[in-house]
Design a protein around this motif. Structure first.
Motif, PDB file in Angstrom:
ATOM      1  N   GLY A   1       0.818  -1.200   0.000  1.00 40.23           N
ATOM      2  CA  GLY A   1       0.000   0.000   0.000  1.00 40.23           C
ATOM      3  C   GLY A   1       0.854   1.253   0.000  1.00 40.23           C
ATOM      4  O   GLY A   1       1.652   1.468   0.930  1.00 40.23           O
TER       5      GLY A   1
ATOM      6  N   GLN B   1       0.552   3.594   3.118  1.00 36.98           N
ATOM      7  CA  GLN B   1       1.200   3.066   4.325  1.00 36.98           C
ATOM      8  C   GLN B   1       2.716   3.199   4.229  1.00 36.98           C
ATOM      9  O   GLN B   1       3.381   3.478   5.233  1.00 36.98           O
ATOM     10  CB  GLN B   1       0.807   1.603   4.540  1.00 36.98           C
TER      11      GLN B   1
ATOM     12  N   ALA C   1      -7.304   5.075   9.445  1.00 33.18           N
ATOM     13  CA  ALA C   1      -7.361   3.731   8.866  1.00 33.18           C
ATOM     14  C   ALA C   1      -5.977   3.267   8.416  1.00 33.18           C
ATOM     15  O   ALA C   1      -5.582   2.116   8.652  1.00 33.18           O
ATOM     16  CB  ALA C   1      -8.338   3.710   7.695  1.00 33.18           C
ATOM     17  N   HIS C   2      -5.226   4.154   7.773  1.00 35.18           N
ATOM     18  CA  HIS C   2      -3.876   3.785   7.327  1.00 35.18           C
ATOM     19  C   HIS C   2      -2.954   3.546   8.524  1.00 35.18           C
ATOM     20  O   HIS C   2      -2.111   2.640   8.487  1.00 35.18           O
ATOM     21  CB  HIS C   2      -3.306   4.878   6.423  1.00 35.18           C
TER      22      HIS C   2
ATOM     23  N   SER D   1      -3.890   2.418  11.436  1.00 37.91           N
ATOM     24  CA  SER D   1      -4.273   1.120  12.014  1.00 37.91           C
ATOM     25  C   SER D   1      -3.705  -0.031  11.200  1.00 37.91           C
ATOM     26  O   SER D   1      -3.197  -1.010  11.770  1.00 37.91           O
ATOM     27  CB  SER D   1      -5.796   1.014  12.078  1.00 37.91           C
ATOM     28  N   ARG D   2      -3.756   0.082   9.887  1.00 38.68           N
ATOM     29  CA  ARG D   2      -3.211  -0.986   9.034  1.00 38.68           C
ATOM     30  C   ARG D   2      -1.701  -1.099   9.208  1.00 38.68           C
ATOM     31  O   ARG D   2      -1.161  -2.205   9.294  1.00 38.68           O
ATOM     32  CB  ARG D   2      -3.559  -0.713   7.571  1.00 38.68           C
TER      33      ARG D   2
ATOM     34  N   ARG E   1      -0.840  -2.730  12.520  1.00 39.54           N
ATOM     35  CA  ARG E   1      -1.021  -4.185  12.480  1.00 39.54           C
ATOM     36  C   ARG E   1       0.114  -4.856  11.716  1.00 39.54           C
ATOM     37  O   ARG E   1       0.622  -5.918  12.119  1.00 39.54           O
ATOM     38  CB  ARG E   1      -2.358  -4.533  11.832  1.00 39.54           C
ATOM     39  N   THR E   2       0.513  -4.236  10.617  1.00 37.08           N
ATOM     40  CA  THR E   2       1.605  -4.803   9.818  1.00 37.08           C
ATOM     41  C   THR E   2       2.892  -4.871  10.629  1.00 37.08           C
ATOM     42  O   THR E   2       3.577  -5.907  10.657  1.00 37.08           O
ATOM     43  CB  THR E   2       1.833  -3.952   8.550  1.00 37.08           C
TER      44      THR E   2
END
Length: 266
Positions: free
Chosen positions: A22, A25, A64-65, A67-68, A71-72
Motif C-alpha cells: 500500500g 502506508q 485507517a492507514h 491502524s493498518r 497491524r503490519t
C-alpha cells in the motif's frame, strides 16, 4: 526488525526484506521514520499522503492507514517499536540503530574522525556505511515535500561520503581510484572536489599532461555552461601541478591537507 529507507522503504526481518503493501502506508512509515520518533502533526501527514487533494473524510482515512500500518508492524515486531497516536498527530518509537539512515550517518561520522589518524580504518568504515545503500533513498515514496527533502539531503550526504572514500583511495594509492574518479567526473561534472582529486591522481602517476587537460576541460565547461570560473582552490591546484610543486607529490605531510573534508550535513 530493521527499518530501511536507503533505497525502497521497508522492513528487514531475520535478514529478509519486506516491502510495505500500500503506497499510503509506505509513505506514512517513511515520514514517521525520518522524523526519528518525533511527533508528526496530522496536518503534515495529510499533505504528505494526499497533497492538495485530501479525501473528504481525511481524518478517518489517516486513522485507517495508521491502524493498518500498526497491524503490519506488530506482525513483524519483537517489541522494539511502537506506533503512538496522540491528539495532534502520530509518532513511531524505535531504536535509532534500527534505521539504516542513522547507521549510515554514524558510520560516516566515525570515518571522518578516523581519516587523519587511521586512513585504513576510515576507508573500512566508509565502505560499510555506503554498503547500506540499495538504491536512491526513499525511492518509492519521495513525492511529498518531507520525503522529497530528506531524499535530496541523503543523496548529497552519500555523494560527499563517496568523495571522502575516493580521497582515501587516492591517498592509499588504490589502483582503481583513477577509473572511479573519471566516472564520477562524468556523472557529477560540477563537483570541483572530484576534479581536483582526479588531477592529483593523474599527476601522481606521471600523467601531468592529462592532469592539466582535465583542468582545462573542466574550466571550459564551467565557462561555457555556467558562465563562471573555477574556484580559487582548484586554480591553485592547477598551478601547483603545472609547476610540479612538491605539494602535489603525495608526501605524508601534504596528503592530510587537501582537499578539505566535506562538512557533515545535519
Amino acid at each position: 526488525m530493521k527499518f530501511k529507507v536507503l533505497g525502497s522503504v521497508g522492513v528487514e526481518v531475520d535478514g529478509r526484506f519486506h516491502s510495505i503493501r500500500g503506497g499510503h502506508q509506505r509513505v506514512l512509515l517513511a515520514v514517521l521514520l525520518v522524523n526519528g520518533g518525533r511527533l508528526v502533526a496530522a496536518e503534515e501527514l495529510y499533505t504528505e499522503l494526499w497533497g492538495d487533494r485530501p479525501p473528504v473524510t481525511v481524518e478517518n482515512a489517516l486513522q485507517a492507514h495508521v491502524s493498518r500500518l500498526r497491524r503490519t508492524l506488530h506482525g513483524w515486531s519483537d517489541g522494539g517499536c511502537a506506533l503512538i497516536s496522540r491528539s495532534t498527530g502520530y509518532s513511531l518509537e524505535f531504536a535509532a540503530e534500527d534505521l539504516d539512515m542513522n547507521v549510515f550517518r554514524r558510520g560516516v561520522a566515525q570515518a571522518r574522525a578516523a581519516m587523519a589518524p587511521d586512513p585504513a580504518r576510515a576507508a573500512h568504515l566508509l565502505s560499510g556505511a555506503m554498503g547500506l545503500w540499495r538504491g536512491a533513498p526513499l525511492q518509492d515514496v519521495a513525492g511529498g515535500l518531507i520525503c522529497q527533502s530528506v531524499a535530496v539531503q541523503l543523496a548529497e550526504e552519500h555523494l560527499a561520503a563517496t568523495e571522502d572514500k575516493l580521497w582515501l583511495d587516492l591517498e592509499r594509492e588504490v589502483p582503481s581510484a583513477i577509473g572511479e574518479l573519471k566516472r564520477m567526473s562524468i556523472v557529477h561534472p560540477w563537483r570541483e572536489r572530484v576534479t581536483e582529486m582526479l588531477m592529483l591522481a593523474l599527476y601522481r602517476c606521471g600523467r601531468q599532461a592529462e592532469a592539466i587537460e582535465t583542468y582545462h576541460a573542466a574550466r571550459a565547461r564551467m565557462v561555457a555552461e555556467l558562465g563562471t570560473e573555477p574556484s580559487p582552490q582548484l586554480k591553485e591546484r592547477f598551478l601547483e601541478i603545472l609547476n610540479q610543486s612538491p605539494a602535489c607529490a603525495g608526501t605524508a605531510a601534504n596528503r592530510t591537507a587537501r582537499p578539505a573534508l566535506a562538512p557533515e550535513l545535519v
